[in-house]
Scaffold this active site. Structure first.
Site, mmCIF file in Angstrom:
data_model
loop_
_atom_site.group_PDB
_atom_site.id
_atom_site.type_symbol
_atom_site.label_atom_id
_atom_site.label_comp_id
_atom_site.label_asym_id
_atom_site.label_seq_id
_atom_site.Cartn_x
_atom_site.Cartn_y
_atom_site.Cartn_z
ATOM 1 N N GLY A 135 68.601 42.200 37.987
ATOM 2 C CA GLY A 135 68.992 41.122 37.487
ATOM 3 C C GLY A 135 69.790 39.958 38.183
ATOM 4 O O GLY A 135 70.123 40.711 39.221
ATOM 5 N N GLN A 136 70.223 39.029 37.814
ATOM 6 C CA GLN A 136 70.954 38.039 38.417
ATOM 7 C C GLN A 136 71.975 37.480 37.422
ATOM 8 O O GLN A 136 71.542 37.250 36.314
ATOM 9 C CB GLN A 136 70.435 37.032 39.092
ATOM 10 C CG GLN A 136 71.359 35.950 39.671
ATOM 11 C CD GLN A 136 71.497 36.450 41.170
ATOM 12 O OE1 GLN A 136 70.911 37.168 41.846
ATOM 13 N NE2 GLN A 136 72.659 35.888 41.686
ATOM 14 N N GLY A 137 73.409 37.501 37.464
ATOM 15 C CA GLY A 137 74.347 37.003 36.424
ATOM 16 C C GLY A 137 75.490 36.161 37.228
ATOM 17 O O GLY A 137 75.090 35.764 38.397
ATOM 18 N N GLY A 138 76.354 35.729 36.506
ATOM 19 C CA GLY A 138 77.318 34.863 37.166
ATOM 20 C C GLY A 138 77.942 35.464 38.319
ATOM 21 O O GLY A 138 78.512 34.700 39.230
ATOM 22 N N GLY A 157 76.850 37.906 40.437
ATOM 23 C CA GLY A 157 75.990 38.076 41.416
ATOM 24 C C GLY A 157 74.700 38.987 40.961
ATOM 25 O O GLY A 157 74.499 39.166 39.876
ATOM 26 N N PRO A 158 73.799 39.481 42.167
ATOM 27 C CA PRO A 158 72.582 40.237 41.654
ATOM 28 C C PRO A 158 73.201 41.860 41.372
ATOM 29 O O PRO A 158 74.103 42.246 41.830
ATOM 30 C CB PRO A 158 72.005 40.135 42.985
ATOM 31 C CG PRO A 158 73.004 39.826 44.160
ATOM 32 C CD PRO A 158 73.555 39.187 43.520
ATOM 33 N N LYS A 206 76.541 46.121 40.957
ATOM 34 C CA LYS A 206 76.740 44.574 40.869
ATOM 35 C C LYS A 206 77.285 44.025 42.196
ATOM 36 O O LYS A 206 78.612 44.422 42.359
ATOM 37 C CB LYS A 206 77.601 44.086 39.514
ATOM 38 C CG LYS A 206 77.644 42.919 39.318
ATOM 39 C CD LYS A 206 77.793 42.644 37.828
ATOM 40 C CE LYS A 206 79.226 42.912 37.335
ATOM 41 N NZ LYS A 206 79.554 42.536 35.846
ATOM 42 N N ASP A 217 83.221 36.484 26.629
ATOM 43 C CA ASP A 217 81.853 36.125 27.030
ATOM 44 C C ASP A 217 80.614 37.009 26.507
ATOM 45 O O ASP A 217 79.804 37.582 26.957
ATOM 46 C CB ASP A 217 81.721 36.107 28.733
ATOM 47 C CG ASP A 217 80.253 35.472 29.114
ATOM 48 O OD1 ASP A 217 80.071 34.563 28.347
ATOM 49 O OD2 ASP A 217 79.851 35.847 30.268
#
Length: 699
Positions: A386-389, A391-392, A407, A504
């Site tokens: 997946g991809q988050g704030g 990075g991948p 991550k 968050d």
């Protein structure tokens, strides 16, 4: 509750059906009886009058709790069921777990999963349990236990409590965990609990396997042993344990004598001499303390040999390859120095934040970039999770078969070294079954990566907001996820060494393991609070739209209550199957919170409940969770419950819930409102105060 005509204490339902009775065979039916709950927590039935006699007490019948001065009696006929917790948070019948012992000689506390040991304390030596790792503080609590042998074939475990503390107790949960807590006048303080790590689970590394929760992998074979099933061992399945490389000689004629390799002493002054003649199971390595054990090994595995043979072999080797050895040594020395220098540079980078301030870190393994590239097949897209704030995130498999999640900070990421360092500092000091485990990090060249335990079921949003996968989230699984997240928050806010505000909390930051057990992740935005600190301010608001509390999004104030607000949004999403950010009720511009609030006031929540869980059997629990969710998202922080209170509400420890007030952000912006950038409440006449902030970072 009443005292019946035959002198028994009874609990009845609304139809006067007897749900429970003290069931005394010899009663005092002719006497006037009274029941009283004492300050000790003991419920007592006694005859009235100045010389009243106690005829029954709850301390003689413990179920899932142990109060100070409660005597836990274990007999030969009932060694495994001295304590038994509920089957589930809503089912008070006995569950699969129980507390007892397995021996009257070297008595120890065992949590049983049916007939199989789940956790054990190690033998009692008259002062402490030898299988537990005590801190200086916890040792004081361990000394409050007393064990005495009775002549009638029973053992008494007496928990006296800590004399300087009030309301201390042990609680045995339906999930097989036991914990000690005490009340400091304001909140429950967590003192000790088990099991905590996977090494605490009985036999997690199998026979002759040793477990160390700080190592990766956590299991290794003892000296002189090898994995019984190498393939399974590489995959992280260690239950088959280890077998000897060479069989014991046991005095065979002509063979060299076996010897003992010291892992520990098998003698303790309190417990006396202990020895094991069969498989060694449930060995754990402590960072400090513990006892040594002598392990019997064949002569060939002890590392000893005839001195003359050694001298001859060494002389020949040195004479033949001396020059080559010297060359290899010099090359090795140079490589070692370079590697050490590179590691020191990495450590220095990790030990200082972006302002140059020194940061105290726990011992955190450093991974080489080459090793991670091999594990992820050079970060192939096929391994991308997946991809988050940040990075991948990639799936990887280490050389020993352990699966990891990597991550990797993206060059285009809005986050940088500050968030990277923050996550390393925060999560390296935390350990809880509902928090994702950080295995290490990597800083080489310009790379910044974090390595976590691999979660095969990805994140909660992957299931919750997918019309097909959502069917896998039954009500029971959703309730387990809700409870797990709330327990993780209690640990962050109240029970951990540090007070952590996550900032968050959202569905994509809740990871799920193979059993769909939730683990809170992504601590890049988290903040550490001092012991007496309740809130903090920031001019850089970070987080995710739809989950931010009003006081945080608009004024930059964050606290435990801002995390509670985010949890409330997440709770309502779980109950409805709808995403707050994507929800829109056209005619009224209502958010998901506004829609639930509207239906709550109309006393008709059925339209908003996810049809997949809207079964009549679970209706009270579902309505209760929606009620708790609305309490969490109330507009003003002071109206919201604390994290520990909301957990008690969820598991029904608190039965009567207050009526919720209006949530924050119940309406969305409409086109006519864009000039004022105002979030409207239910009454157009209401006014709002506005505070400017320097920077708002959405994720």
């Amino acid at each position: 509750m009443k005292v019946s005509a035959d002198g028994n204490l009874q609990v009845l339902n609304g139809r006067n059906d007897v749900l429970w009775s003290s069931n005394m065979s010899v009663t005092a039916a002719n006497a006037s009886l009274s029941a009283q709950l004492l300050d000790t927590g003991n419920l007592v039935l006694f005859t009235s009058g100045t010389n009243g006699t106690m005829v029954w007490q709850s301390f003689d019948h413990p179920t899932d709790s142990l109060m100070p001065n409660t005597k836990l009696i274990i007999s030969n006929s009932n060694m495994k069921h001295a304590l038994q917790p509920w089957k589930s948070p809503s089912d008070p019948s006995f569950g699969r777990f129980s507390v007892g012992t397995d021996s009257f000689i070297h008595s120890q506390v065992i949590i049983w999963d049916g007939d199989r040991p789940h956790w054990r304390s190690g033998p009692w030596n008259g002062n402490i349990f030898l299988g537990l790792m005590y801190t200086d503080e916890a040792t004081n609590y361990a000394n409050t236990y007393i064990r005495q042998n009775d002549k009638d074939g029973t053992i008494d475990f007496v928990y006296t409590g800590a004399s300087t503390l009030a309301y201390s107790h042990y609680a045995f949960s339906y999930d097989g965990t036991i914990s000690e807590k005490w009340w400091d006048g304001k909140k429950w303080q967590y003192v000790w609990g088990a099991p905590v790590t996977e090494c605490d689970l009985y036999g997690s590394c199998g026979a002759f396997g040793s477990c160390n929760p700080t190592s990766s992998p956590v299991c290794r074979c003892l000296k002189g042993f090898r994995p019984k099933n190498p393939e399974e061992w590489k995959k992280g399945n260690w239950t088959n344990g280890c077998v000897r490389k060479v069989s014991l000689q046991c005095g065979i004629q002509g063979g060299k004598d076996d010897g003992f390799y010291r892992l520990a002493y098998a003698y303790d002054a309190g417990a006396g001499c202990m020895y094991w003649s069969k498989d060694l199971i449930d060995i754990q390595e402590f960072s400090s303390g513990g006892l040594d054990l002598y392990l019997r090994l064949p002569h060939s595995e002890l590392g000893t040999s005839n001195k003359k043979i050694v001298v001859i072999i060494v002389t020949v080797i040195l004479g033949t390859i001396g020059v080559a050895a010297l060359t290899l040594f010099i090359r090795w020395k140079i490589m070692t120095q370079r590697k050490a220098q590179r590691k020191n540079e990495q450590l220095e980078n990790l030990k200082h934040d972006e302002n140059g301030h020194q940061v105290q870190l726990e011992e955190l393994p450093l991974f080489e970039f080459k090793r991670l590239a091999t594990a992820t097949k050079d970060f192939q897209d096929s391994n991308k999770l997946g991809q988050g704030g940040f990075g991948p995130v990639y799936k990887g498999t280490l050389e020993d078969g352990v699966q990891i999640a990597v991550k990797r900070l993206s060059a285009a990421s809005g986050q940088g070294i500050e968030e990277f360092m923050n996550e390393v500092v925060v999560i390296s000091k935390l350990q809880h079954r509902n928090l994702v485990k950080l295995l290490g990090c990597c800083i080489e060249n310009k790379e910044k990566m974090l390595i976590y335990e691999y979660m095969p079921n990805k994140s909660l949003d992957f299931f919750l907001f997918d019309p097909v996968k959502r069917e896998l989230l039954s009500w029971e699984k959703r309730f387990t996820i809700i409870e797990g997240i709330s327990r993780g928050l209690v640990y962050l806010h109240r029970d951990s060494r540090l007070r952590i505000i996550h900032r968050d909390l959202k569905a994509s930051n809740i990871l799920l393991d193979e059993d769909l057990i939730p683990k809170i992740s992504d601590f890049g935005m988290a903040r550490i609070f001092e012991n007496k600190q309740d809130q903090d301010n920031t001019r850089r608001v970070v987080g995710t739209y739809g989950y931010m509390s009003p006081e945080y999004a608009m004024e930059g104030h964050f606290s435990e209550k801002s995390d509670v607000y985010s949890f409330g949004v997440l709770l309502l999403e779980i109950m409805t199957g709808k995403k707050n950010n994507n929800f829109w009720l056209d005619e009224q511009s209502l958010t998901l919170l506004g829609y639930v609030w509207k239906l709550w006031n109309e006393d008709d929540l059925q339209p908003v409940i996810d049809p997949l869980i809207a079964e009549p059997t679970f209706s009270p629990e579902i309505l209760r969770c929606i009620h708790v969710g609305l309490l969490c998202v109330q507009e003003f922080p002071g109206d919201r419950p604390s994290t520990s209170t909301l957990l008690s509400m969820i598991v029904s420890d608190i039965v009567d819930l207050p009526c919720p007030k209006q949530p924050g952000f119940i309406r969305r912006l409409v086109s006519s409102d864009t000039d004022s950038s105002q979030l409207h409440g239910p009454k157009s006449s209401s006014s709002s105060n506005y505070v400017s902030i320097t920077h708002l970072s959405g994720r």
